[in-house]
Design an enzyme around this catalytic site. Structure first.
Site, PDB file in Angstrom:
ATOM      1  N   CYS A  10       6.389  10.244  23.017  1.00 38.26           N
ATOM      2  CA  CYS A  10       5.870  11.097  23.965  1.00 38.26           C
ATOM      3  C   CYS A  10       4.817  12.184  23.654  1.00 38.26           C
ATOM      4  O   CYS A  10       5.108  13.257  23.723  1.00 38.26           O
ATOM      5  CB  CYS A  10       7.015  11.839  24.540  1.00 38.26           C
ATOM      6  SG  CYS A  10       8.189  10.565  25.256  1.00 38.26           S
TER       7      CYS A  10
ATOM      8  N   TYR B 125       0.616   5.109   2.402  1.00 39.74           N
ATOM      9  CA  TYR B 125       0.936   6.179   3.249  1.00 39.74           C
ATOM     10  C   TYR B 125       1.237   5.657   4.765  1.00 39.74           C
ATOM     11  O   TYR B 125       0.941   6.298   5.797  1.00 39.74           O
ATOM     12  CB  TYR B 125      -0.192   7.025   3.326  1.00 39.74           C
ATOM     13  CG  TYR B 125      -0.651   7.423   1.890  1.00 39.74           C
ATOM     14  CD1 TYR B 125       0.053   8.341   1.259  1.00 39.74           C
ATOM     15  CD2 TYR B 125      -1.801   7.239   1.273  1.00 39.74           C
ATOM     16  CE1 TYR B 125      -0.064   8.849  -0.362  1.00 39.74           C
ATOM     17  CE2 TYR B 125      -2.333   7.334  -0.017  1.00 39.74           C
ATOM     18  CZ  TYR B 125      -1.273   8.325  -0.728  1.00 39.74           C
ATOM     19  OH  TYR B 125      -1.647   8.584  -2.077  1.00 39.74           O
TER      20      TYR B 125
ATOM     21  N   PRO C 291      -3.314   5.724  -9.555  1.00 40.74           N
ATOM     22  CA  PRO C 291      -3.785   5.345  -8.282  1.00 40.74           C
ATOM     23  C   PRO C 291      -2.619   4.958  -7.317  1.00 40.74           C
ATOM     24  O   PRO C 291      -1.477   4.657  -7.872  1.00 40.74           O
ATOM     25  CB  PRO C 291      -4.520   3.902  -8.490  1.00 40.74           C
ATOM     26  CG  PRO C 291      -3.687   3.480  -9.987  1.00 40.74           C
ATOM     27  CD  PRO C 291      -3.508   4.993 -10.469  1.00 40.74           C
ATOM     28  N   GLY C 292      -2.616   5.401  -6.151  1.00 39.54           N
ATOM     29  CA  GLY C 292      -1.890   4.727  -5.113  1.00 39.54           C
ATOM     30  C   GLY C 292      -2.220   3.941  -4.064  1.00 39.54           C
ATOM     31  O   GLY C 292      -2.107   2.597  -4.174  1.00 39.54           O
ATOM     32  N   ARG C 293      -3.314   4.385  -3.316  1.00 38.31           N
ATOM     33  CA  ARG C 293      -3.853   3.772  -2.277  1.00 38.31           C
ATOM     34  C   ARG C 293      -4.686   2.292  -2.818  1.00 38.31           C
ATOM     35  O   ARG C 293      -4.616   1.396  -2.262  1.00 38.31           O
ATOM     36  CB  ARG C 293      -4.967   4.465  -1.461  1.00 38.31           C
ATOM     37  CG  ARG C 293      -5.374   3.881  -0.281  1.00 38.31           C
ATOM     38  CD  ARG C 293      -6.591   4.883   0.221  1.00 38.31           C
ATOM     39  NE  ARG C 293      -6.259   6.446   0.285  1.00 38.31           N
ATOM     40  CZ  ARG C 293      -5.923   6.957   1.320  1.00 38.31           C
ATOM     41  NH1 ARG C 293      -5.587   6.393   2.565  1.00 38.31           N
ATOM     42  NH2 ARG C 293      -5.617   8.343   1.304  1.00 38.31           N
TER      43      ARG C 293
ATOM     44  N   TYR D 165      -5.334  12.249  10.477  1.00 43.18           N
ATOM     45  CA  TYR D 165      -6.360  12.313   9.888  1.00 43.18           C
ATOM     46  C   TYR D 165      -7.445  11.606  10.515  1.00 43.18           C
ATOM     47  O   TYR D 165      -8.665  11.397  10.090  1.00 43.18           O
ATOM     48  CB  TYR D 165      -6.504  11.522   8.548  1.00 43.18           C
ATOM     49  CG  TYR D 165      -5.126  11.941   7.584  1.00 43.18           C
ATOM     50  CD1 TYR D 165      -5.059  13.353   7.112  1.00 43.18           C
ATOM     51  CD2 TYR D 165      -4.308  10.782   7.460  1.00 43.18           C
ATOM     52  CE1 TYR D 165      -3.937  13.282   6.322  1.00 43.18           C
ATOM     53  CE2 TYR D 165      -3.302  11.194   6.267  1.00 43.18           C
ATOM     54  CZ  TYR D 165      -2.956  12.366   6.031  1.00 43.18           C
ATOM     55  OH  TYR D 165      -1.855  12.462   5.116  1.00 43.18           O
TER      56      TYR D 165
ATOM     57  N   GLY E 234      -6.868   8.753  -6.251  1.00 46.99           N
ATOM     58  CA  GLY E 234      -7.799   9.315  -5.535  1.00 46.99           C
ATOM     59  C   GLY E 234      -9.033   8.141  -4.932  1.00 46.99           C
ATOM     60  O   GLY E 234      -9.508   8.418  -3.933  1.00 46.99           O
TER      61      GLY E 234
END
Ligand code: LLP
Length: 422
Positions: free
Chosen positions: A351, A380, A279-281, A321, A243
């Site tokens: 489109c 992401y 952790p990712g981001r 987002y 997070g």
């Protein structure tokens, strides 16, 4: 203290990733493509790891942020485990050789097949999110003649002050077991024959740029741990989830992993639990960019549109987002002269009016054929991409010093019909 160097920077007005000139990658690979800096990924990981060095901990990199095998392998070699949310991510983690005892599995809707796969693979623990899931896990473990090691994901009911779509620790969200029912849930778990209750898990949301929500949640969880101990329930793992946010805007300052650790360590040090982090981001976010080419400049009565060859199917964050991503030119353009700056919308070919990367953005004047870099797209980005509008997924490229390697080749039209029948 590990200092994280800039990995995307201009040299003689040309944008480089480490020692690779990005324009050269375009000549070989063609736009759009994702480009990652190996040094940046490793440095981000090491900084995180170092920040928690005074306690027993395990970093389970969150695969959903970016599960390209080369990136996962790189992190595995640094010592990372895996935080997974699907059978597919488990498959990928095992494929790159992650030790199953370094894998944790979260998710509110694990299927029977996924639970079975996880138990057969002997992963460290399933982060169970509801009583029915706990019961099913117990049943499957019994059938397999195994004990399922689980943590219960507890929802601490804390507002992480982030976008509602990525906020997960509020009582109204679908995630975890309500903290008010946590003690009962642990008691229930203790009663189940084929369950070994190993830990407690929380994850309150993503792109969190304040430390207070983490502290507030952890305080509640630590309190709960004490109550559980009084009941004779002793756990070994405290998984505090992921997070931690990053700075997408120049003037926005997200806490570093060092600051994050400094704030949390006093709360968890004395527990003597093994701490898991997901952790990712914070590991991959600023290590990747999306490179795209300007196709057309279209001026209407109302607006100037910069139409590029990447689209929302490649990076959906802006429209999903309302996320901000810095966009710069591969060739440094004069930005100081205000006459050369225009306010534009940067949009893709899909489109939908929601297909944009930036709205009303001031940009130095660009022309057809110019290359733009959409920054902080490592997390992401590709992992949320799709084939919408029958657009093949783009290539991914990993830079190491002055070399680069295609770590996922661009899809072609035949990939678009794989598995389909006429
Ligand atoms: N652990 C669990 C249980 C998670 O659900 C997540 C992210 C993480 C760890 C990693 O969180 P991170 O450290 O990356 O914040 N697609 C959204 C983000 C969704 C995050 C979902 N869960 C975005 O583009 O902002």
């Amino acid at each position: 203290m590990i200092t994280v160097m800039k990995s995307f920077d201009y040299r003689d007005n040309e944008l480089y990733c480490e020692d690779v000139k990005i324009e050269d990658v375009d000549r070989k690979v063609g736009t759009p493509f994702y480009l990652y800096s190996q040094k940046r990924i490793a440095n981000n990981y090491r900084a995180f790891d170092e920040a928690f060095k005074e306690i027993d901990h395990l970093i389970c990199y969150s695969y959903k942020a970016n599960s390209n095998l080369s990136i996962c392998k790189l992190l595995k070699e640094q010592g990372a485990g895996a935080d997974i949310v699907s059978g597919g991510e488990l498959y990928k983690a095992l494929k790159v050789g992650v030790d199953p005892k370094k894998i944790v599995f979260s998710g509110v809707g694990k299927t029977q097949e996924e639970i079975e796969y996880a138990l057969k693979s002997d992963i460290l623990m399933l982060n169970v999110e509801s009583i029915p899931e706990l019961e099913l896990t117990n049943k499957i473990a019994g059938k397999l003649k195994k004990k399922a090691s689980v943590a219960l994901r507890i929802n601490p009911d804390i507002d992480p002050n982030t976008h509602p779509h990525i906020s997960t620790g509020l009582a109204k969200s679908k995630f975890g077991i309500d903290i008010s029912g946590a003690k009962e849930a642990y008691k229930k778990a203790e009663e189940l024959k084929n369950i070994e209750t190993m830990g407690i898990h929380m994850h309150i949301g993503s792109q969190i740029t304040e430390l207070e929500p983490f502290v507030d949640s952890l305080e509640k969880i630590v309190e709960l741990i004490k109550e559980l101990e009084k009941e004779g329930i002793k756990l070994r793992y405290l998984d505090i989830g992921g997070g931690l946010g990053i700075s997408y805007k120049k003037d926005e300052k997200a806490p570093t992993s060092g600051e994050f650790a400094k704030k949390l360590l006093p709360l968890i040090k004395r527990l003597k639990y093994r701490i898991i982090l997901e952790p990712g981001r914070a590991i991959i976010g600023d290590a990747g960019i999306l490179v795209t080419k300007v196709l057309y400049i279209k001026k209407t009565k109302e607006k100037t549109f910069v139409i590029v060859d990447a689209a929302m199917n490649n990076l959906i964050r802006p429209t999903l987002y309302n996320a901000y991503h810095e966009i710069i030119s591969i060739k440094k353009l004069r930005t100081t002269n205000s006459e050369l700056r225009t306010t534009v919308d940067i949009v893709g070919p899909v489109c939908e009016s929601g297909d944009y990367f930036a709205k009303n953005r001031e940009l130095p004047e660009v022309k057809s054929g110019d290359l733009l870099a959409i920054l902080d797209a490592g997390a992401y980005g590709f992992s949320m991409s799709s084939n919408y509008n029958a657009r093949p997924k783009v290539a991914e490229v990993l830079v190491k010093k002055d070399r680069y390697r295609i770590i996922r080749k661009r899809e072609d039209y035949s990939d678009l019909i794989r598995g389909e029948e006429i």
